[in-house]
Design an enzyme around this catalytic site. Structure first.
Site, PDB file in Angstrom:
ATOM      1  N   PRO A  93      53.203  44.340  89.190  1.00  0.00           N
ATOM      2  CG  PRO A  93      54.979  45.405  88.113  1.00  0.00           C
ATOM      3  CD  PRO A  93      54.661  44.354  89.134  1.00  0.00           C
ATOM      4  CG  ASP A  94      48.057  45.160  84.222  1.00  0.00           C
ATOM      5  OD1 ASP A  94      48.615  44.409  83.395  1.00  0.00           O
ATOM      6  OD2 ASP A  94      46.884  45.522  84.123  1.00  0.00           O
ATOM      7  CG  PHE A  95      55.116  43.529  82.240  1.00  0.00           C
ATOM      8  CD1 PHE A  95      55.586  43.544  80.947  1.00  0.00           C
ATOM      9  CD2 PHE A  95      56.028  43.626  83.279  1.00  0.00           C
ATOM     10  CE1 PHE A  95      56.940  43.645  80.686  1.00  0.00           C
ATOM     11  CE2 PHE A  95      57.389  43.730  83.023  1.00  0.00           C
ATOM     12  CZ  PHE A  95      57.842  43.733  81.732  1.00  0.00           C
ATOM     13  NE  ARG A  96      50.732  42.233  77.030  1.00  0.00           N
ATOM     14  CZ  ARG A  96      50.460  41.499  75.977  1.00  0.00           C
ATOM     15  NH1 ARG A  96      51.361  41.335  75.039  1.00  0.00           N
ATOM     16  NH2 ARG A  96      49.298  40.928  75.841  1.00  0.00           N
ATOM     17  CG  ASN A 167      48.095  37.304  85.356  1.00  0.00           C
ATOM     18  OD1 ASN A 167      47.594  38.210  84.688  1.00  0.00           O
ATOM     19  ND2 ASN A 167      47.586  36.885  86.494  1.00  0.00           N
ATOM     20  CG  ASP A 169      52.276  36.800  87.654  1.00  0.00           C
ATOM     21  OD1 ASP A 169      52.077  35.582  87.687  1.00  0.00           O
ATOM     22  OD2 ASP A 169      51.382  37.644  87.866  1.00  0.00           O
ATOM     23  CG  HIS A 186      48.515  37.556  77.109  1.00  0.00           C
ATOM     24  ND1 HIS A 186      47.849  38.564  77.748  1.00  0.00           N
ATOM     25  CD2 HIS A 186      47.693  37.160  76.102  1.00  0.00           C
ATOM     26  CE1 HIS A 186      46.677  38.763  77.151  1.00  0.00           C
ATOM     27  NE2 HIS A 186      46.556  37.920  76.157  1.00  0.00           N
TER      28      HIS A 186
END
Ligand SMILES: [Zn+2]
Length: 379
Positions: A93-96, A167, A169, A186
Protein backbone atom coordinates in the site's frame (compact mmCIF):
# COMPACT_ATOMS: atom_id res chain seq x y z
CA UNK A 1 24.27 -4.51 10.34
CA UNK A 2 27.98 -4.24 10.73
CA UNK A 3 29.65 -1.99 13.23
CA UNK A 4 31.54 -0.41 10.39
CA UNK A 5 28.32 0.91 8.95
CA UNK A 6 26.98 2.05 12.28
CA UNK A 7 29.79 4.36 13.18
CA UNK A 8 29.84 6.82 10.31
CA UNK A 9 26.09 6.80 10.30
CA UNK A 10 25.96 7.85 13.93
CA UNK A 11 28.30 10.72 13.27
CA UNK A 12 26.23 11.79 10.37
CA UNK A 13 23.10 11.80 12.46
CA UNK A 14 24.67 13.57 15.39
CA UNK A 15 25.61 16.34 13.06
CA UNK A 16 21.96 16.89 12.38
CA UNK A 17 20.67 15.85 15.73
CA UNK A 18 20.81 18.88 18.02
CA UNK A 19 18.15 20.88 16.20
CA UNK A 20 16.97 18.53 13.54
CA UNK A 21 14.36 20.66 11.91
CA UNK A 22 15.70 24.16 11.84
CA UNK A 23 19.40 23.70 11.46
CA UNK A 24 19.62 21.29 8.63
CA UNK A 25 16.44 22.30 6.88
CA UNK A 26 17.78 25.80 6.66
CA UNK A 27 21.11 24.74 5.33
CA UNK A 28 19.62 22.46 2.72
CA UNK A 29 17.15 25.11 1.71
CA UNK A 30 19.92 27.67 1.50
CA UNK A 31 21.92 25.32 -0.63
CA UNK A 32 18.92 24.59 -2.80
CA UNK A 33 18.22 28.29 -3.17
CA UNK A 34 21.87 28.90 -4.03
CA UNK A 35 21.77 26.19 -6.65
CA UNK A 36 18.61 27.63 -8.16
CA UNK A 37 20.29 31.01 -8.41
CA UNK A 38 23.27 29.42 -10.09
CA UNK A 39 21.00 27.58 -12.51
CA UNK A 40 19.24 30.82 -13.27
CA UNK A 41 22.48 32.65 -13.98
CA UNK A 42 23.76 29.77 -16.03
CA UNK A 43 20.61 29.81 -18.15
CA UNK A 44 20.80 33.57 -18.52
CA UNK A 45 24.41 33.52 -19.69
CA UNK A 46 24.07 30.54 -21.95
CA UNK A 47 21.05 32.23 -23.52
CA UNK A 48 22.89 35.54 -23.98
CA UNK A 49 25.95 33.86 -25.44
CA UNK A 50 23.95 31.77 -27.83
CA UNK A 51 24.83 28.57 -26.03
CA UNK A 52 21.15 27.93 -25.50
CA UNK A 53 20.47 24.99 -27.78
CA UNK A 54 21.33 21.83 -25.92
CA UNK A 55 22.58 18.74 -27.64
CA UNK A 56 19.91 16.36 -28.85
CA UNK A 57 21.00 12.94 -27.72
CA UNK A 58 18.04 10.72 -28.64
CA UNK A 59 17.35 10.10 -32.32
CA UNK A 60 13.65 9.80 -31.49
CA UNK A 61 11.57 10.68 -28.41
CA UNK A 62 10.27 7.16 -27.93
CA UNK A 63 11.11 4.08 -25.93
CA UNK A 64 12.86 2.81 -29.06
CA UNK A 65 14.99 5.96 -29.15
CA UNK A 66 15.96 5.43 -25.51
CA UNK A 67 16.81 1.77 -26.16
CA UNK A 68 19.05 2.69 -29.13
CA UNK A 69 20.82 5.24 -26.94
CA UNK A 70 21.46 2.67 -24.20
CA UNK A 71 22.69 0.15 -26.77
CA UNK A 72 25.01 2.73 -28.35
CA UNK A 73 27.25 2.45 -25.28
CA UNK A 74 27.27 6.24 -24.82
CA UNK A 75 25.11 5.89 -21.77
CA UNK A 76 26.97 4.68 -18.67
CA UNK A 77 25.49 6.56 -15.72
CA UNK A 78 21.79 5.83 -15.45
CA UNK A 79 19.87 7.24 -12.51
CA UNK A 80 16.48 5.85 -11.58
CA UNK A 81 13.94 7.83 -9.59
CA UNK A 82 11.12 5.66 -8.31
CA UNK A 83 7.94 6.05 -6.28
CA UNK A 84 5.01 4.07 -4.92
CA UNK A 85 3.86 3.11 -8.42
CA UNK A 86 6.68 0.59 -8.79
CA UNK A 87 5.51 -1.34 -5.71
CA UNK A 88 1.76 -1.42 -6.24
CA UNK A 89 1.95 -4.63 -8.29
CA UNK A 90 3.71 -6.17 -5.27
CA UNK A 91 0.63 -5.39 -3.17
CA UNK A 92 2.38 -2.74 -1.09
CA UNK A 93 0.00 0.00 0.00
CA UNK A 94 1.05 3.55 -0.62
CA UNK A 95 1.88 4.27 2.99
CA UNK A 96 1.66 8.02 3.23
CA UNK A 97 -0.39 9.30 0.32
CA UNK A 98 -3.95 10.42 0.91
CA UNK A 99 -6.58 8.80 -1.28
CA UNK A 100 -5.45 5.24 -0.63
CA UNK A 101 -8.11 4.67 1.97
CA UNK A 102 -5.41 4.75 4.58
CA UNK A 103 -6.46 7.94 6.30
CA UNK A 104 -10.07 6.79 6.33
CA UNK A 105 -9.04 3.79 8.44
CA UNK A 106 -7.47 5.97 11.09
CA UNK A 107 -10.60 7.09 12.91
CA UNK A 108 -10.35 4.36 15.52
CA UNK A 109 -7.04 5.76 16.75
CA UNK A 110 -8.56 9.06 17.93
CA UNK A 111 -5.96 11.17 16.23
CA UNK A 112 -6.27 14.96 16.49
CA UNK A 113 -5.99 14.95 12.65
CA UNK A 114 -5.10 12.04 10.35
CA UNK A 115 -1.57 13.13 9.36
CA UNK A 116 -0.60 13.16 13.05
CA UNK A 117 0.12 9.44 12.77
CA UNK A 118 3.23 10.31 10.72
CA UNK A 119 4.14 13.47 12.62
CA UNK A 120 7.32 13.07 14.62
CA UNK A 121 6.26 15.18 17.60
CA UNK A 122 2.96 13.35 17.94
CA UNK A 123 4.68 9.99 17.53
CA UNK A 124 7.07 10.66 20.39
CA UNK A 125 4.13 11.27 22.73
CA UNK A 126 1.69 8.73 21.27
CA UNK A 127 3.50 6.00 19.34
CA UNK A 128 0.65 3.47 19.54
CA UNK A 129 -1.39 4.55 16.50
CA UNK A 130 1.65 4.40 14.23
CA UNK A 131 2.57 0.88 15.31
CA UNK A 132 -1.03 -0.33 15.12
CA UNK A 133 -1.18 1.02 11.58
CA UNK A 134 2.19 -0.51 10.71
CA UNK A 135 0.85 -3.88 11.83
CA UNK A 136 -2.30 -3.46 9.80
CA UNK A 137 -0.41 -2.47 6.67
CA UNK A 138 2.58 -4.80 7.07
CA UNK A 139 3.09 -6.49 3.70
CA UNK A 140 2.33 -10.20 3.70
CA UNK A 141 5.23 -10.78 1.40
CA UNK A 142 8.29 -8.89 0.25
CA UNK A 143 8.37 -9.79 -3.39
CA UNK A 144 9.95 -7.25 -5.73
CA UNK A 145 8.33 -6.49 -9.08
CA UNK A 146 9.57 -6.79 -12.66
CA UNK A 147 10.48 -3.12 -12.39
CA UNK A 148 12.69 -3.71 -9.33
CA UNK A 149 14.50 -6.51 -11.11
CA UNK A 150 14.95 -4.36 -14.21
CA UNK A 151 16.95 -1.97 -12.03
CA UNK A 152 18.96 -4.94 -10.72
CA UNK A 153 19.71 -5.83 -14.34
CA UNK A 154 20.91 -2.27 -15.00
CA UNK A 155 23.20 -2.66 -11.98
CA UNK A 156 24.52 -6.04 -13.13
CA UNK A 157 25.32 -4.54 -16.51
CA UNK A 158 27.26 -1.72 -14.89
CA UNK A 159 24.86 0.95 -16.10
CA UNK A 160 23.12 1.98 -12.89
CA UNK A 161 24.74 4.86 -11.09
CA UNK A 162 22.10 4.95 -8.37
CA UNK A 163 18.45 4.52 -7.60
CA UNK A 164 16.64 7.30 -5.74
CA UNK A 165 13.55 5.82 -4.14
CA UNK A 166 10.66 7.43 -2.31
CA UNK A 167 9.53 4.02 -1.11
CA UNK A 168 10.06 2.66 2.37
CA UNK A 169 9.17 -0.95 1.58
CA UNK A 170 12.78 -2.23 1.19
CA UNK A 171 11.90 -4.00 -2.10
CA UNK A 172 14.89 -2.47 -3.91
CA UNK A 173 17.12 -4.21 -1.35
CA UNK A 174 15.24 -7.49 -1.65
CA UNK A 175 15.78 -7.28 -5.43
CA UNK A 176 19.52 -6.99 -4.84
CA UNK A 177 20.35 -3.29 -4.90
CA UNK A 178 22.85 -2.74 -2.11
CA UNK A 179 23.26 0.19 0.26
CA UNK A 180 25.56 2.06 -2.06
CA UNK A 181 23.25 1.67 -5.07
CA UNK A 182 20.34 3.17 -3.27
CA UNK A 183 19.16 6.46 -1.81
CA UNK A 184 16.04 5.89 0.24
CA UNK A 185 14.90 9.48 0.19
CA UNK A 186 12.04 8.92 2.62
CA UNK A 187 13.93 6.45 4.75
CA UNK A 188 13.28 2.74 5.14
CA UNK A 189 11.73 0.12 7.35
CA UNK A 190 14.89 -1.93 6.86
CA UNK A 191 16.55 -0.47 9.95
CA UNK A 192 15.27 1.26 13.08
CA UNK A 193 16.92 3.42 15.71
CA UNK A 194 16.39 4.37 19.31
CA UNK A 195 15.01 7.92 19.25
CA UNK A 196 17.26 9.08 22.12
CA UNK A 197 20.00 11.30 20.72
CA UNK A 198 22.43 9.99 23.34
CA UNK A 199 21.81 6.37 22.41
CA UNK A 200 20.68 5.85 18.79
CA UNK A 201 21.06 2.08 19.03
CA UNK A 202 20.24 0.37 15.73
CA UNK A 203 17.72 -2.46 15.34
CA UNK A 204 16.98 -4.62 12.30
CA UNK A 205 13.78 -5.44 10.47
CA UNK A 206 13.25 -8.81 12.17
CA UNK A 207 13.45 -7.21 15.59
CA UNK A 208 11.02 -4.44 14.63
CA UNK A 209 8.63 -6.87 12.98
CA UNK A 210 8.45 -9.02 16.08
CA UNK A 211 7.62 -5.99 18.23
CA UNK A 212 4.97 -4.80 15.78
CA UNK A 213 3.27 -8.18 15.66
CA UNK A 214 3.36 -8.71 19.41
CA UNK A 215 1.60 -5.33 19.87
CA UNK A 216 4.52 -4.08 21.95
CA UNK A 217 5.54 -0.48 21.56
CA UNK A 218 9.19 -1.03 20.63
CA UNK A 219 11.52 0.17 23.38
CA UNK A 220 15.30 0.33 23.32
CA UNK A 221 16.84 -2.49 25.38
CA UNK A 222 19.69 -0.19 26.34
CA UNK A 223 17.88 2.96 27.46
CA UNK A 224 14.13 2.20 27.21
CA UNK A 225 13.46 5.06 24.83
CA UNK A 226 11.17 4.53 21.87
CA UNK A 227 12.55 2.78 18.82
CA UNK A 228 11.38 4.12 15.47
CA UNK A 229 11.76 2.65 11.99
CA UNK A 230 14.10 4.82 9.92
CA UNK A 231 11.31 6.16 7.75
CA UNK A 232 11.14 9.92 7.44
CA UNK A 233 8.23 11.32 9.40
CA UNK A 234 6.68 14.70 8.76
CA UNK A 235 8.84 17.18 10.65
CA UNK A 236 12.01 15.17 10.11
CA UNK A 237 14.86 15.77 7.70
CA UNK A 238 15.58 13.70 4.67
CA UNK A 239 18.67 11.55 5.10
CA UNK A 240 21.90 13.54 4.78
CA UNK A 241 23.03 11.11 2.08
CA UNK A 242 20.16 12.26 -0.12
CA UNK A 243 21.66 15.75 -0.35
CA UNK A 244 25.32 14.75 -0.61
CA UNK A 245 24.77 12.08 -3.28
CA UNK A 246 22.37 14.22 -5.26
CA UNK A 247 25.05 16.83 -5.86
CA UNK A 248 27.48 14.26 -7.20
CA UNK A 249 25.08 12.08 -9.16
CA UNK A 250 22.78 14.34 -11.13
CA UNK A 251 25.35 16.44 -13.01
CA UNK A 252 27.03 13.21 -14.16
CA UNK A 253 23.84 11.42 -15.14
CA UNK A 254 23.48 10.53 -18.83
CA UNK A 255 20.00 8.96 -18.67
CA UNK A 256 17.33 9.58 -16.06
CA UNK A 257 14.57 6.98 -15.75
CA UNK A 258 11.61 8.11 -13.63
CA UNK A 259 9.13 5.39 -12.68
CA UNK A 260 5.93 5.16 -10.68
CA UNK A 261 5.90 8.64 -9.24
CA UNK A 262 3.71 11.63 -9.97
CA UNK A 263 6.64 13.91 -9.04
CA UNK A 264 4.66 15.97 -6.58
CA UNK A 265 6.64 15.65 -3.36
CA UNK A 266 9.57 18.02 -2.93
CA UNK A 267 12.51 18.01 -2.78
CA UNK A 268 12.40 14.67 -4.58
CA UNK A 269 10.39 15.98 -7.54
CA UNK A 270 12.87 18.78 -8.19
CA UNK A 271 15.64 16.27 -8.88
CA UNK A 272 14.55 15.92 -12.52
CA UNK A 273 15.81 19.47 -13.09
CA UNK A 274 19.28 18.68 -11.77
CA UNK A 275 20.54 16.62 -14.69
CA UNK A 276 22.41 18.38 -17.51
CA UNK A 277 20.40 20.00 -20.29
CA UNK A 278 21.36 17.30 -22.75
CA UNK A 279 20.51 14.36 -20.47
CA UNK A 280 17.53 12.38 -21.81
CA UNK A 281 14.72 11.68 -19.33
CA UNK A 282 12.35 8.74 -19.60
CA UNK A 283 9.13 8.65 -17.59
CA UNK A 284 7.38 5.30 -17.17
CA UNK A 285 4.13 5.98 -15.37
CA UNK A 286 0.37 5.62 -15.65
CA UNK A 287 0.12 9.31 -16.49
CA UNK A 288 2.38 12.16 -17.54
CA UNK A 289 4.08 13.92 -14.64
CA UNK A 290 6.63 16.57 -13.79
CA UNK A 291 5.83 18.79 -16.71
CA UNK A 292 7.31 22.29 -16.79
CA UNK A 293 5.28 25.27 -15.81
CA UNK A 294 5.28 27.20 -19.10
CA UNK A 295 5.54 30.56 -17.34
CA UNK A 296 8.59 29.56 -15.30
CA UNK A 297 10.09 28.13 -18.50
CA UNK A 298 9.85 31.54 -20.15
CA UNK A 299 11.69 33.10 -17.22
CA UNK A 300 14.58 30.71 -17.67
CA UNK A 301 13.67 28.34 -14.87
CA UNK A 302 13.74 25.18 -16.89
CA UNK A 303 13.84 21.80 -15.34
CA UNK A 304 10.32 20.49 -15.80
CA UNK A 305 9.56 17.73 -18.27
CA UNK A 306 8.57 18.64 -21.82
CA UNK A 307 7.14 15.66 -23.71
CA UNK A 308 4.95 17.30 -26.30
CA UNK A 309 5.79 20.90 -27.15
CA UNK A 310 7.53 21.77 -30.41
CA UNK A 311 10.64 22.44 -28.32
CA UNK A 312 10.64 18.93 -26.81
CA UNK A 313 14.04 17.35 -27.46
CA UNK A 314 14.89 14.90 -24.69
CA UNK A 315 11.88 13.85 -22.59
CA UNK A 316 10.02 10.62 -23.31
CA UNK A 317 6.79 9.56 -21.62
CA UNK A 318 5.87 5.89 -21.79
CA UNK A 319 2.38 5.60 -20.37
CA UNK A 320 1.95 2.14 -18.85
CA UNK A 321 2.45 0.26 -15.62
CA UNK A 322 6.06 0.25 -14.48
CA UNK A 323 6.32 -3.51 -15.01
CA UNK A 324 4.99 -3.33 -18.58
CA UNK A 325 7.23 -0.37 -19.40
CA UNK A 326 10.32 -2.14 -18.07
CA UNK A 327 9.46 -5.31 -19.97
CA UNK A 328 8.98 -3.32 -23.17
CA UNK A 329 12.31 -1.56 -22.70
CA UNK A 330 14.05 -4.81 -21.83
CA UNK A 331 12.60 -6.33 -25.00
CA UNK A 332 13.98 -3.50 -27.14
CA UNK A 333 17.36 -3.95 -25.46
CA UNK A 334 17.38 -7.68 -26.09
CA UNK A 335 17.23 -8.37 -22.34
CA UNK A 336 13.67 -9.62 -22.06
CA UNK A 337 14.44 -13.32 -21.58
CA UNK A 338 17.15 -12.46 -19.07
CA UNK A 339 14.77 -10.25 -17.09
CA UNK A 340 11.98 -12.81 -17.08
CA UNK A 341 14.41 -15.50 -15.98
CA UNK A 342 15.70 -13.30 -13.16
CA UNK A 343 12.15 -12.58 -11.93
CA UNK A 344 11.17 -16.24 -12.10
CA UNK A 345 14.27 -17.44 -10.28
CA UNK A 346 14.11 -14.82 -7.53
CA UNK A 347 10.37 -15.22 -6.96
CA UNK A 348 10.80 -19.00 -6.69
CA UNK A 349 13.54 -18.45 -4.14
CA UNK A 350 11.35 -16.11 -2.08
CA UNK A 351 8.39 -18.52 -2.30
CA UNK A 352 10.49 -21.47 -1.13
CA UNK A 353 11.76 -19.43 1.81
CA UNK A 354 8.21 -18.47 2.69
CA UNK A 355 7.16 -22.09 2.62
CA UNK A 356 10.05 -23.21 4.77
CA UNK A 357 7.98 -22.30 7.78
CA UNK A 358 9.30 -18.91 8.70
CA UNK A 359 6.76 -17.11 6.58
CA UNK A 360 7.17 -13.37 6.67
CA UNK A 361 10.34 -13.47 8.70
CA UNK A 362 11.96 -15.48 5.95
CA UNK A 363 11.24 -12.79 3.43
CA UNK A 364 12.85 -10.28 5.71
CA UNK A 365 15.85 -12.57 6.06
CA UNK A 366 15.97 -13.08 2.32
CA UNK A 367 16.29 -9.36 2.06
CA UNK A 368 19.14 -9.21 4.53
CA UNK A 369 20.79 -12.21 2.90
CA UNK A 370 20.83 -10.49 -0.44
CA UNK A 371 22.32 -7.38 1.08
CA UNK A 372 24.43 -8.66 3.92
CA UNK A 373 27.46 -10.38 2.36
CA UNK A 374 29.57 -7.24 2.31
CA UNK A 375 29.56 -4.51 4.90
CA UNK A 376 27.35 -1.71 3.73
CA UNK A 377 29.07 1.42 2.53
CA UNK A 378 26.68 3.86 4.06
CA UNK A 379 28.75 6.97 3.75
ZN1 LIG B 1 18.36 3.65 23.38
Amino acid sequence: MSDASELPKKEEEEEVAPEPEEQSDDSSEDEAAGDTEMDFLRNLFSGALGLGSPEKVLDELTLEGVARYIKSGKCQNILCMVGAGISTSAGIPDFRSPGTGLYANLQKYNLPYPEAVFQIDYFKKHPEPFFALAKELYPGQFKPTVCHYFMKLLKDKGLLRRCYSQNIDTLERVAGLEGDDLIEAHGTFYTSHCVSFCCRKEYNLDWMKEKIFSDDVPRCDKCSSLVKPDIVFFGENLPVRFFTSMKMDFPRCDLLIVMGTSLQVQPFAGLVGRVSKSCPRLLINMEKAGQADPLLGLLGFGGGMDFDSDKAYRDVAHISTCDDGCLALADLLGWKAELEELVKREHARIDSQDKSGESKGAAAKASSASVAPEPKKEE
